[in-house]
Scaffold this motif. Sequence first.
Motif, PDB file in Angstrom:
ATOM      1  N   GLY A  50       0.809  -1.996  -0.025  1.00  0.00           N
ATOM      2  CA  GLY A  50       0.183  -0.131   0.430  1.00  0.00           C
ATOM      3  C   GLY A  50       0.792   1.115  -0.005  1.00  0.00           C
ATOM      4  N   PHE A  51       2.133   1.418   0.771  1.00  0.00           N
ATOM      5  CA  PHE A  51       2.910   2.260   0.570  1.00  0.00           C
ATOM      6  C   PHE A  51       2.984   3.042  -0.642  1.00  0.00           C
ATOM      7  N   LEU A  52       2.756   1.940  -2.366  1.00  0.00           N
ATOM      8  CA  LEU A  52       3.206   2.831  -3.619  1.00  0.00           C
ATOM      9  C   LEU A  52       2.036   3.736  -3.101  1.00  0.00           C
ATOM     10  N   TYR A  53       1.314   4.042  -2.759  1.00  0.00           N
ATOM     11  CA  TYR A  53      -0.001   4.587  -2.802  1.00  0.00           C
ATOM     12  C   TYR A  53      -0.031   5.759  -1.905  1.00  0.00           C
ATOM     13  N   ARG A  54       1.102   6.154  -1.121  1.00  0.00           N
ATOM     14  CA  ARG A  54       0.914   6.950  -0.209  1.00  0.00           C
ATOM     15  C   ARG A  54       0.542   8.169  -0.756  1.00  0.00           C
ATOM     16  N   LYS A  55       1.056   9.490  -1.662  1.00  0.00           N
ATOM     17  CA  LYS A  55       1.148  10.255  -2.805  1.00  0.00           C
ATOM     18  C   LYS A  55      -0.520  10.581  -3.386  1.00  0.00           C
ATOM     19  N   MET A 180      12.578  -2.511  -8.084  1.00  0.00           N
ATOM     20  CA  MET A 180      11.840  -1.567  -8.128  1.00  0.00           C
ATOM     21  C   MET A 180      12.653  -0.333  -8.016  1.00  0.00           C
ATOM     22  N   TYR A 181      14.112  -0.024  -8.068  1.00  0.00           N
ATOM     23  CA  TYR A 181      15.200   1.298  -8.491  1.00  0.00           C
ATOM     24  C   TYR A 181      14.809   1.376  -9.721  1.00  0.00           C
ATOM     25  N   LEU A 182      15.029   0.301 -10.392  1.00  0.00           N
ATOM     26  CA  LEU A 182      15.036   0.616 -12.033  1.00  0.00           C
ATOM     27  C   LEU A 182      13.974   0.918 -12.391  1.00  0.00           C
ATOM     28  N   SER A 183      12.804   0.788 -12.190  1.00  0.00           N
ATOM     29  CA  SER A 183      11.818   0.912 -12.729  1.00  0.00           C
ATOM     30  C   SER A 183      10.927   2.609 -12.051  1.00  0.00           C
ATOM     31  N   VAL A 184      11.445   3.180 -12.288  1.00  0.00           N
ATOM     32  CA  VAL A 184      11.079   4.700 -11.196  1.00  0.00           C
ATOM     33  C   VAL A 184      12.137   5.066 -12.484  1.00  0.00           C
ATOM     34  N   ARG A 188      17.081   8.889  -8.007  1.00  0.00           N
ATOM     35  CA  ARG A 188      17.685   9.475  -6.363  1.00  0.00           C
ATOM     36  C   ARG A 188      16.167   9.714  -5.688  1.00  0.00           C
ATOM     37  N   GLN A 189      15.396  10.613  -5.558  1.00  0.00           N
ATOM     38  CA  GLN A 189      14.128  10.513  -5.117  1.00  0.00           C
ATOM     39  C   GLN A 189      13.537   9.850  -4.341  1.00  0.00           C
ATOM     40  N   PHE A 190      13.451   8.692  -5.070  1.00  0.00           N
ATOM     41  CA  PHE A 190      12.969   7.172  -4.512  1.00  0.00           C
ATOM     42  C   PHE A 190      13.729   6.392  -3.797  1.00  0.00           C
ATOM     43  N   ARG A 191      15.525   6.319  -3.570  1.00  0.00           N
ATOM     44  CA  ARG A 191      16.707   6.090  -2.105  1.00  0.00           C
ATOM     45  C   ARG A 191      16.057   6.822  -1.340  1.00  0.00           C
ATOM     46  N   ALA A 192      15.916   7.928  -1.618  1.00  0.00           N
ATOM     47  CA  ALA A 192      16.441   8.892  -0.120  1.00  0.00           C
ATOM     48  C   ALA A 192      14.853   8.273   0.685  1.00  0.00           C
ATOM     49  N   GLU A 193      13.593   8.249  -0.369  1.00  0.00           N
ATOM     50  CA  GLU A 193      12.586   8.682   0.376  1.00  0.00           C
ATOM     51  C   GLU A 193      11.589   7.219   0.116  1.00  0.00           C
ATOM     52  N   ALA A 194      12.085   5.975   0.035  1.00  0.00           N
ATOM     53  CA  ALA A 194      11.565   4.632  -0.547  1.00  0.00           C
ATOM     54  C   ALA A 194      11.821   3.221  -0.673  1.00  0.00           C
ATOM     55  N   GLN A 284       3.842   5.206  -9.819  1.00  0.00           N
ATOM     56  CA  GLN A 284       2.972   6.460  -8.711  1.00  0.00           C
ATOM     57  C   GLN A 284       3.964   7.012  -8.490  1.00  0.00           C
ATOM     58  N   GLU A 285       5.248   6.356  -7.857  1.00  0.00           N
ATOM     59  CA  GLU A 285       6.863   6.959  -7.277  1.00  0.00           C
ATOM     60  C   GLU A 285       6.857   8.282  -8.040  1.00  0.00           C
ATOM     61  N   ASP A 286       6.050   8.634  -9.263  1.00  0.00           N
ATOM     62  CA  ASP A 286       7.391   9.361 -10.034  1.00  0.00           C
ATOM     63  C   ASP A 286       6.362  10.750 -10.097  1.00  0.00           C
ATOM     64  N   SER A 287       4.989  10.608 -10.159  1.00  0.00           N
ATOM     65  CA  SER A 287       3.147  10.462 -10.329  1.00  0.00           C
ATOM     66  C   SER A 287       2.254  10.469  -9.631  1.00  0.00           C
ATOM     67  N   GLY A 288       2.363  10.756  -8.776  1.00  0.00           N
ATOM     68  CA  GLY A 288       1.279  10.058  -7.556  1.00  0.00           C
ATOM     69  C   GLY A 288       0.371  11.316  -7.964  1.00  0.00           C
ATOM     70  N   GLU A 289       0.562  12.389  -7.075  1.00  0.00           N
ATOM     71  CA  GLU A 289       0.238  13.532  -6.840  1.00  0.00           C
ATOM     72  C   GLU A 289      -0.948  14.022  -8.411  1.00  0.00           C
ATOM     73  N   GLU A 290      -0.239  13.488  -9.774  1.00  0.00           N
ATOM     74  CA  GLU A 290      -0.812  14.077 -10.614  1.00  0.00           C
ATOM     75  C   GLU A 290      -1.289  12.911 -10.930  1.00  0.00           C
ATOM     76  N   ILE A 291      -1.178  11.959 -10.964  1.00  0.00           N
ATOM     77  CA  ILE A 291      -2.036  10.670 -11.072  1.00  0.00           C
ATOM     78  C   ILE A 291      -3.529  10.793  -9.943  1.00  0.00           C
ATOM     79  N   ALA A 292      -3.407  11.053  -8.835  1.00  0.00           N
ATOM     80  CA  ALA A 292      -4.022  10.974  -8.090  1.00  0.00           C
ATOM     81  C   ALA A 292      -5.393  12.469  -8.655  1.00  0.00           C
TER      82      ALA A 292
END
Length: 307
Positions: A50-55, A180-184, A188-194, A284-292
């Motif tokens: 579920g963390f994937l949808y935090r945004k 997952m790292y290669l699929s965003v 850099r942001q993914f490594r830092a926060e997720a 969802q990691e790159d464009s969560g708010e936009e998709i929502a």
Amino acid sequence: MEASETAQRFTHEQWPYEPKFKRVNRWRMHYVDEGVGDPVVLLHGNPAWGFLYRKFIKPLTAAGRRVIVPDMIGFGLSEKPVREQAHTLDGHIANLTGLLRQLDLHNATMVCHDWGGPTGLGFALSNPDRVRALVIMSTWAWPMPPAEFHKRIFPWRMMHAPLVGPYLLGRHNALAGRGMYLSVVDRRQFRAEAQSVYENILPDPGSRLLTWTWPRWIPLDDSARGLARFEWLERELGKSKLPTLLIWGREDEVFDHKTFATRFKALLPHAEGPELVTGRHFLQEDSGEEIADKINRFLDRIGERQS
């Protein structure tokens, strides 16, 4: 590992939502239930939770919607069976159905991504009286042909071989880590926060069983064990008149939009989109708010047409 122990592996700031649990088919299933209004069900795939949808949660609840985010059995804070027999596609559809029926959801919008596609669509097509709309993202719902990515010997088919799969994905957690790292897009942001959250939620080889066994249900030929279910999905989806929005990651290399979004559009010619956003497979990691925001506007349009 108990959910309370696993929960200590991320902070309240990272995931500030009250954990809820239901028993489904003898397993303990975790979900988030936030907000009020018509429900929006956010469905993850492999090896996410579920963390994937935090945004998504705050923009959707702020718009007056109830948001349900289940963790599939085997992932996140849900119970993690250590027998492969617990992880059939039909079993996961039944688990999701058990949860949503216990919650007695109606007028639900199913947001389907990755394995959340076959499972969420399996629920929707079996329970059309409970479903209002579909949002389909970077997934598939037919038996053949598979994605070109899944036909490759390396890395995909080798990762799920009998010996290599348990070694790379079980012992070394390769899918939740480097996969997952290669699929965003923004690594850099993914490594830092997720990244650490996805890795730590699957803390040992036993808890990672599903990451290398579930993909074996992807049909690669006519002998595939999931063939009949995917044939049913394609047939029933072609009859669906549910309002549908297609959203795709522009850079997705697993289910590329030119092939997979186009095929969904052919199956569902009334669907809106595909609307492209920045994102590889885990868009969802790159464009969560936009998709929502796109989901909110889509549901607002539906409401205006139905009023």
